[in-house]
Motif scaffolding. Structure first.
Motif, PDB file in Angstrom:
ATOM      1  N   MET A  91       0.843  -1.198   0.000  1.00 20.15           N
ATOM      2  CA  MET A  91       0.000   0.000   0.000  1.00 20.15           C
ATOM      3  C   MET A  91       0.883   1.255   0.000  1.00 20.15           C
ATOM      4  O   MET A  91       1.771   1.401   0.820  1.00 20.15           O
ATOM      5  N   LEU A  92       0.666   2.143  -0.986  1.00 20.51           N
ATOM      6  CA  LEU A  92       1.381   3.409  -1.037  1.00 20.51           C
ATOM      7  C   LEU A  92       0.811   4.333   0.032  1.00 20.51           C
ATOM      8  O   LEU A  92      -0.394   4.504   0.134  1.00 20.51           O
ATOM      9  N   TRP A  93       1.714   4.904   0.862  1.00 16.05           N
ATOM     10  CA  TRP A  93       1.244   5.807   1.924  1.00 16.05           C
ATOM     11  C   TRP A  93       2.242   6.932   2.108  1.00 16.05           C
ATOM     12  O   TRP A  93       3.446   6.748   1.998  1.00 16.05           O
ATOM     13  N   PHE A  94       1.715   8.141   2.366  1.00 17.81           N
ATOM     14  CA  PHE A  94       2.551   9.276   2.731  1.00 17.81           C
ATOM     15  C   PHE A  94       1.681  10.256   3.507  1.00 17.81           C
ATOM     16  O   PHE A  94       0.465  10.129   3.559  1.00 17.81           O
ATOM     17  N   HIS A  95       2.340  11.205   4.137  1.00 21.35           N
ATOM     18  CA  HIS A  95       1.650  12.151   5.022  1.00 21.35           C
ATOM     19  C   HIS A  95       1.294  13.421   4.260  1.00 21.35           C
ATOM     20  O   HIS A  95       2.106  13.948   3.499  1.00 21.35           O
ATOM     21  N   VAL A  96       0.077  13.901   4.446  1.00 24.92           N
ATOM     22  CA  VAL A  96      -0.319  15.220   3.944  1.00 24.92           C
ATOM     23  C   VAL A  96      -0.582  16.129   5.127  1.00 24.92           C
ATOM     24  O   VAL A  96      -1.077  15.688   6.159  1.00 24.92           O
ATOM     25  N   GLU A  97      -0.219  17.368   4.988  1.00 21.04           N
ATOM     26  CA  GLU A  97      -0.342  18.343   6.074  1.00 21.04           C
ATOM     27  C   GLU A  97      -1.520  19.265   5.801  1.00 21.04           C
ATOM     28  O   GLU A  97      -1.487  20.059   4.861  1.00 21.04           O
ATOM     29  N   ARG A  98      -2.550  19.141   6.601  1.00 21.66           N
ATOM     30  CA  ARG A  98      -3.763  19.922   6.361  1.00 21.66           C
ATOM     31  C   ARG A  98      -3.587  21.397   6.705  1.00 21.66           C
ATOM     32  O   ARG A  98      -4.403  22.222   6.309  1.00 21.66           O
ATOM     33  N   LYS A  99      -2.553  21.708   7.470  1.00 17.32           N
ATOM     34  CA  LYS A  99      -2.298  23.111   7.811  1.00 17.32           C
ATOM     35  C   LYS A  99      -1.413  23.789   6.773  1.00 17.32           C
ATOM     36  O   LYS A  99      -1.154  24.985   6.867  1.00 17.32           O
ATOM     37  N   ASP A 100      -0.920  23.041   5.802  1.00 21.06           N
ATOM     38  CA  ASP A 100      -0.008  23.591   4.804  1.00 21.06           C
ATOM     39  C   ASP A 100      -0.754  24.575   3.894  1.00 21.06           C
ATOM     40  O   ASP A 100      -1.967  24.455   3.657  1.00 21.06           O
ATOM     41  N   GLU A 122      -1.009  -0.540  15.025  1.00 15.66           N
ATOM     42  CA  GLU A 122      -2.063   0.144  15.772  1.00 15.66           C
ATOM     43  C   GLU A 122      -2.508   1.399  15.024  1.00 15.66           C
ATOM     44  O   GLU A 122      -1.685   2.103  14.436  1.00 15.66           O
ATOM     45  N   ASP A 123      -3.784   1.672  15.071  1.00 19.29           N
ATOM     46  CA  ASP A 123      -4.333   2.871  14.432  1.00 19.29           C
ATOM     47  C   ASP A 123      -5.290   3.559  15.399  1.00 19.29           C
ATOM     48  O   ASP A 123      -6.293   2.962  15.791  1.00 19.29           O
ATOM     49  N   PRO A 124      -4.967   4.803  15.825  1.00 21.77           N
ATOM     50  CA  PRO A 124      -3.881   5.652  15.350  1.00 21.77           C
ATOM     51  C   PRO A 124      -2.531   5.323  15.987  1.00 21.77           C
ATOM     52  O   PRO A 124      -2.469   4.694  17.039  1.00 21.77           O
ATOM     53  N   VAL A 125      -1.478   5.794  15.319  1.00 22.36           N
ATOM     54  CA  VAL A 125      -0.116   5.650  15.827  1.00 22.36           C
ATOM     55  C   VAL A 125       0.719   6.747  15.185  1.00 22.36           C
ATOM     56  O   VAL A 125       0.352   7.295  14.147  1.00 22.36           O
ATOM     57  N   THR A 126       1.849   7.080  15.815  1.00 21.87           N
ATOM     58  CA  THR A 126       2.680   8.155  15.278  1.00 21.87           C
ATOM     59  C   THR A 126       3.116   7.874  13.845  1.00 21.87           C
ATOM     60  O   THR A 126       3.492   6.748  13.507  1.00 21.87           O
ATOM     61  N   TYR A 127       3.073   8.896  13.001  1.00 21.12           N
ATOM     62  CA  TYR A 127       3.416   8.687  11.594  1.00 21.12           C
ATOM     63  C   TYR A 127       4.899   8.411  11.398  1.00 21.12           C
ATOM     64  O   TYR A 127       5.318   7.865  10.381  1.00 21.12           O
ATOM     65  N   GLU A 128       5.759   8.770  12.373  1.00 27.08           N
ATOM     66  CA  GLU A 128       7.167   8.409  12.252  1.00 27.08           C
ATOM     67  C   GLU A 128       7.323   6.895  12.179  1.00 27.08           C
ATOM     68  O   GLU A 128       8.146   6.382  11.413  1.00 27.08           O
ATOM     69  N   MET A 129       6.553   6.177  12.989  1.00 29.85           N
ATOM     70  CA  MET A 129       6.628   4.718  12.970  1.00 29.85           C
ATOM     71  C   MET A 129       6.161   4.178  11.628  1.00 29.85           C
ATOM     72  O   MET A 129       6.794   3.293  11.040  1.00 29.85           O
ATOM     73  N   PHE A 168       0.470   5.282  22.025  1.00 27.78           N
ATOM     74  CA  PHE A 168       0.544   6.624  21.450  1.00 27.78           C
ATOM     75  C   PHE A 168      -0.295   6.644  20.176  1.00 27.78           C
ATOM     76  O   PHE A 168      -0.117   5.800  19.298  1.00 27.78           O
ATOM     77  N   PRO A 169      -1.242   7.618  20.080  1.00 22.90           N
ATOM     78  CA  PRO A 169      -1.401   8.763  20.965  1.00 22.90           C
ATOM     79  C   PRO A 169      -2.480   8.627  22.048  1.00 22.90           C
ATOM     80  O   PRO A 169      -2.541   9.455  22.934  1.00 22.90           O
ATOM     81  N   LEU A 170      -3.341   7.614  21.991  1.00 28.00           N
ATOM     82  CA  LEU A 170      -4.538   7.612  22.845  1.00 28.00           C
ATOM     83  C   LEU A 170      -4.244   7.349  24.315  1.00 28.00           C
ATOM     84  O   LEU A 170      -5.071   7.643  25.167  1.00 28.00           O
ATOM     85  N   PHE A 192      -2.692  11.290  13.097  1.00 31.76           N
ATOM     86  CA  PHE A 192      -1.992  10.037  13.358  1.00 31.76           C
ATOM     87  C   PHE A 192      -2.797   8.826  12.897  1.00 31.76           C
ATOM     88  O   PHE A 192      -2.347   7.690  13.053  1.00 31.76           O
ATOM     89  N   SER A 193      -3.984   9.065  12.341  1.00 29.25           N
ATOM     90  CA  SER A 193      -4.890   7.976  11.990  1.00 29.25           C
ATOM     91  C   SER A 193      -4.742   7.583  10.529  1.00 29.25           C
ATOM     92  O   SER A 193      -4.644   8.439   9.648  1.00 29.25           O
ATOM     93  N   LEU A 194      -4.745   6.279  10.275  1.00 27.04           N
ATOM     94  CA  LEU A 194      -4.796   5.787   8.909  1.00 27.04           C
ATOM     95  C   LEU A 194      -6.238   5.762   8.402  1.00 27.04           C
ATOM     96  O   LEU A 194      -6.504   6.131   7.271  1.00 27.04           O
ATOM     97  N   VAL A 195      -7.139   5.311   9.248  1.00 24.83           N
ATOM     98  CA  VAL A 195      -8.561   5.351   8.910  1.00 24.83           C
ATOM     99  C   VAL A 195      -9.127   6.653   9.461  1.00 24.83           C
ATOM    100  O   VAL A 195      -9.170   6.860  10.675  1.00 24.83           O
ATOM    101  N   LYS A 196      -9.527   7.533   8.571  1.00 20.71           N
ATOM    102  CA  LYS A 196      -9.898   8.884   8.957  1.00 20.71           C
ATOM    103  C   LYS A 196     -11.347   8.989   9.427  1.00 20.71           C
ATOM    104  O   LYS A 196     -12.189   8.166   9.090  1.00 20.71           O
ATOM    105  N   GLY A 197     -11.595  10.024  10.222  1.00 17.87           N
ATOM    106  CA  GLY A 197     -12.949  10.377  10.600  1.00 17.87           C
ATOM    107  C   GLY A 197     -13.373   9.951  11.986  1.00 17.87           C
ATOM    108  O   GLY A 197     -14.479  10.287  12.415  1.00 17.87           O
TER     109      GLY A 197
END
Length: 465
Positions: free
Chosen positions: A1-10, A200-207, A250-252, A429-434
């Motif tokens: 699965m292709l995954w990367f982080h998007v920044e909503r504050k950008d 685990e979901d959510p989990v830090t995106y660094e991991m 982390f984070p819950l 930090f969530s893979l499954v959003k909402g």
């Protein structure tokens, strides 16, 4: 699965961010020629954006020649589209990380950052001088990849006493922090037969980034207040390993119950896979006693990862992994090819620091410091936001605040940042959003009581304008 982080504050739109990420993967060769991309629905779910955004990005990349569509088959990387370029984003990130460019007036509630003003400099400096003067000449030469025997001996006794970890010193490999340990574990365990990691979901995106960079695909497993939910693990396709943070998720912030620990180990035995336990801040428990490690229940199925970055300082770059015996040799081989070995001097300093009782003393001191900061944060939040729910405050250096009448979207976060405060949405930090739109992570380890109070006041101004 292709995954990367998007920044909503950008300031860049989500469409532009997704476009640039995929384009750079193609140019750098991370996505190979003729490699099939995920469907638009799969990628949208993985990244956490709408499907229309992914459709728009794919259409643009097809128009520019980066992708080709093969009818009834899918979307593929076009031949001749790989070309190594220097990423401007990398340069920007490097510049932003420089200490002189950090906002002077920003109160940053970043989690997992220890109080650097309390690092035991005098004791550490004394031990460094003694070790440097007294150690044999051989300490300045090359050493084995697994780590210095003295540190491993001391560490094995310490982990058994404080965390219930059952191991021989030879099962410990010293690493450059938990990051290197997790990277090597992924490289070692992930293969064509076991291509994915259950996370685990959510989990830090660094991991997540560590696992993805090492070649693993990621499958999210939901977490609640009792930790990971084993019933959501696949019974058809075993993972290469299950990544869990059972002592203080982390984070819950939940603690994995004994019932779920047993189910997790039974699953690993049945499916012939491993569990990777990240125990990053369990020393700092404020309510009740620390829960013993998961590794102590089954040393043959659990790889235990720890670090001194949160206890002492990230600058030390000393972490470790406790391995099942059959993984020791292949892990040490990969470690050798990564950086040969960690600083022997630093390892001996740390060994003596632990053996003299200085680590226990430092932890007791820092527990009081963090407990005071936690109290200021919890009291301030409840007084300012009486309707809030606080999660995960029993341990560690962060907690989660839930405000059901607030959605922490990009506009809300921008208002908060305009007040000189930075908080971190659980949704990021969530893979499954909402599922966590009303929750934010607030760390307090590196902030003084006055900064915490000021930060809460600014947060109130931002949320109730």
């Amino acid at each position: 699965m292709l995954w990367f982080h998007v920044e909503r504050k950008d300031t860049k739109s989500l469409t532009q961010q997704v476009y640039e990420q995929i384009r750079m993967y193609i140019l750098d060769g991370d996505l190979k020629v003729n490699e099939k991309l995920p469907s638009t629905r799969e990628l949208a779910t993985s990244v956490g954006v709408s499907r229309n955004i992914v459709l728009e990005v794919y259409d643009q990349l097809v128009a520019e020649g980066y992708l080709v569509v093969r009818p009834k088959s899918g979307t593929y990387v076009a031949p001749g589209s790989s070309f190594k370029v220097k990423s401007q984003q990398d340069t920007a990130s490097y510049q932003q990380d420089q200490p002189g460019m950090i906002e002077q007036n920003m109160i940053d509630f970043r989690a997992a950052h220890p109080a650097m003003d309390h690092f035991p400099r005098k004791v550490w400096g004394r031990l460094a001088k003694e070790i440097c003067y007294d150690a044999p000449d051989s300490i300045f030469g090359y050493h084995v990849a697994g780590g210095h025997p003295e540190l491993k001996r001391v560490l094995a006794a310490y982990l058994l006493r404080t965390r219930g970890v059952k191991c021989d010193p030879n099962q410990i490999v010293i690493t450059s922090g938990a990051t290197q340990a997790l990277s090597i574990i992924t490289e070692l365990l992930v293969d064509a037969a076991n291509p994915y990691v259950a996370v685990e979901d959510p989990v830090t995106y660094e991991m997540r980034n560590i696992f993805s960079y090492a070649g693993a695909s990621i499958r999210p497993i939901p977490v609640d207040h009792e930790g990971i939910q084993p019933e959501f693990l696949s019974n058809d396709e075993p993972p290469s390993f299950i990544f869990v943070i059972p002592s203080h998720q982390f984070p819950l912030g939940g603690t994995l119950t004994i019932q779920r620990r047993i189910k997790l180990i039974e699953y690993a035995r049945q499916m012939n896979c491993y569990i990777v336990e990240d125990d990053y801040d369990s020393e700092f428990t404020y309510e009740g006693s620390p829960v013993p490690s998961l590794q102590g229940l089954d040393p043959g199925k659990v790889l235990y990862v720890g670090t001194f970055s949160k206890i002492l300082s990230p600058a030390l770059r000393i972490g470790y992994v406790v391995l099942p015996t059959n993984l020791i040799e292949p892990f040490q081989t990969l470690k050798w090819y990564t950086d040969r070995h960690n600083s022997s001097l630093e390892q001996l300093i740390l060994a003596r620091f632990i053996e003299e009782g200085n680590l226990d003393k430092h932890i007791r001191k820092m527990r009081k410091v963090y407990q005071q900061r936690r109290k200021a944060l919890v009291d301030g939040l409840l007084a300012t936001f009486p309707e809030c729910t606080i999660l995960g405050q029993a341990a560690g250096m962060h907690l989660v605040v839930e405000l059901k009448n607030i959605i922490f979207d990009s506009h809300c976060l921008q208002r908060i940042e305009d007040q000189g405060v930075r908080v971190y949405p659980v949704e990021d930090f969530s893979l499954v959003k909402g599922k966590h739109m009303h929750q934010i992570v607030i760390g307090y380890g590196s902030l003084t009581v006055d900064e915490i109070k000021d930060g809460i006041s600014r947060l109130k101004k931002a949320l109730y304008v």
